[in-house]
Design an enzyme around this catalytic site. Structure first.
Site, PDB file in Angstrom:
ATOM      1  N   LYS A 117       0.820  -1.209   0.000  1.00  0.00           N
ATOM      2  CA  LYS A 117       0.000   0.000   0.000  1.00  0.00           C
ATOM      3  C   LYS A 117       0.851   1.254   0.000  1.00  0.00           C
ATOM      4  CE  LYS A 117      -4.062  -2.285   1.801  1.00  0.00           C
ATOM      5  NZ  LYS A 117      -4.678  -2.797   3.046  1.00  0.00           N
ATOM      6  N   LYS A 199      -6.390 -14.761 -10.313  1.00  0.00           N
ATOM      7  CA  LYS A 199      -7.704 -15.061  -9.760  1.00  0.00           C
ATOM      8  C   LYS A 199      -8.688 -13.910  -9.999  1.00  0.00           C
ATOM      9  CE  LYS A 199      -6.969 -13.592  -5.010  1.00  0.00           C
ATOM     10  NZ  LYS A 199      -7.065 -13.945  -3.603  1.00  0.00           N
ATOM     11  N   LYS A 202     -11.316  -8.237  -7.109  1.00  0.00           N
ATOM     12  CA  LYS A 202     -12.246  -7.129  -6.976  1.00  0.00           C
ATOM     13  C   LYS A 202     -12.011  -6.014  -7.962  1.00  0.00           C
ATOM     14  CE  LYS A 202     -13.511  -7.364  -2.109  1.00  0.00           C
ATOM     15  NZ  LYS A 202     -13.319  -6.733  -0.816  1.00  0.00           N
TER      16      LYS A 202
END
Ligand code: TRP
Length: 335
Positions: A117, A199, A202
């Site tokens: 982050k 995968k 989101k």
């Protein structure tokens, strides 16, 4: 209720960022729905956590409502599990404060999710981001949960929660049991992105991700665009993983006969991917449609949503306030 206290406590949280997709459904929510029968379950929306990366709160209310509505539409039952919003349980913040005194700056700075982050948004390296794992530990320990169904990416956070719990127990007395990752059934279904790149997630390629909120047309379109290849050239040839993924999806949403037919076609080198994807798209739309429509209806019923959130908060606070009482006593915060 009597019986509930003997059941093991399961807890998981979901951040209200992004839309839920098939990966979430088959990897997590479907399992939560089964767990609520056998465990004392707490499922919550981690709105405080979302503030560490999403300080703009304009969409927050909407997002929280959507996550709750989607979870209910998937089958979570507010009479079985406690379904609540993190910020409705102030006891979590109090425990977070105590745990912060047991968390070291050095270990927090080393956490890979923190470092990621920092790299992604170097201008917003706030203290909340640094102590994200401490808040997550507080979420878990506030109910003295022992089973935490999370993906691989959260295992380090869970290990830190155990460290904080151990330090607390060591310093102030045995209050917390050790929380562990919980894989409900070993045949964890992994759903790949429809472009075959990792995968289903989101935020990445939205056209390769099926969201529970997608319209039938959009689902058909996304499947049509799903990555395929020239097809097998030898009988019984192994499938590349992006093709296997389509078969995995078919095994989840189509009639067995459909999977069998295309499986046989593949093995005979007769498969027509266009037909397969069309059939899969229709079956997928039939599967997602009712969840989407139910979620939308719930999301619009603010009175019902408020009732559910209030009921969940009451259940959660009952358990949380008991823990805080024990914590304060153990720490000698009792004057
Ligand atoms: N960190 C989790 C995620 O990003 C969300 C979360 C917050 C959570 N608190 C939790 C998960 C407690 C399990 C238990 O997915």
């Amino acid at each position: 209720m009597q019986n509930d206290t003997k059941k093991e406590i399961v807890l998981s949280g979901i951040r209200p960022t992004g839309y839920l997709h098939l990966g979430n459904y088959f990897g997590a929510m479907r399992n939560y729905v089964r767990m609520q029968e056998d465990y004392n379950c707490y499922f919550f929306v981690a709105d405080w956590h979302s503030l560490t990366t999403h300080p703009d709160t304009k969409e927050l209310r909407n997002s929280v409502h959507r996550v709750i509505a989607e979870n209910l539409a998937c089958g979570l039952d507010p009479d079985k599990a406690a379904i609540y919003v993190q910020s409705d349980v102030p006891e979590i913040a109090e425990l977070y404060l105590y745990l912060n005194m047991l968390a070291y700056k050095g270990e927090l700075e080393k956490v890979p999710t923190f470092k990621d982050k920092v790299r992604l948004s170097p201008d917003n390296v706030n203290a909340g981001l640094l102590t994200y794992p401490v808040l997550m530990a507080a979420d878990i320990l506030i109910h003295r949960a022992v089973k935490v169904p999370v993906g691989k990416d959260q295992e380090q956070h869970l290990e830190m929660a155990r460290n904080f719990a151990e330090r607390f127990n060591h310093r102030y007395g045995d209050v917390f049991p050790m929380p562990r990752a919980f894989n409900f059934n070993s045949d964890l279904v992994k759903i790949m992105s429809l472009d075959g790149k990792g995968k289903m997630s989101k935020s990445e390629n939205q056209m390769a991700t099926i969201y529970l909120s997608d319209s039938d047309e959009l689902i058909l379109k996304k499947l049509k665009k799903a990555t395929t290849d020239q097809g097998p050239t030898e009988a019984g040839q192994p499938k590349p993983d992006f093709i296997q993924n389509l078969f995995t999806l078919a095994s989840l949403v189509s009639e067995p006969a459909v999977s069998e037919k295309f499986e046989a076609d593949y093995n005979n080198c007769q498969i027509r991917y266009g037909d397969f994807k069309k059939q899969l798209g229709e079956d997928m739309a039939r599967f997602v449609g009712p969840i989407r429509d139910k979620a939308l209806a719930i999301q619009e019923d603010k009175v019902y949503l408020e009732k559910i959130m209030k009921q969940g908060a009451e259940k959660a606070r009952q358990s949380a306030s008991q823990t805080i009482k024990i914590v304060r006593e153990a720490m000698g915060i009792k004057y």
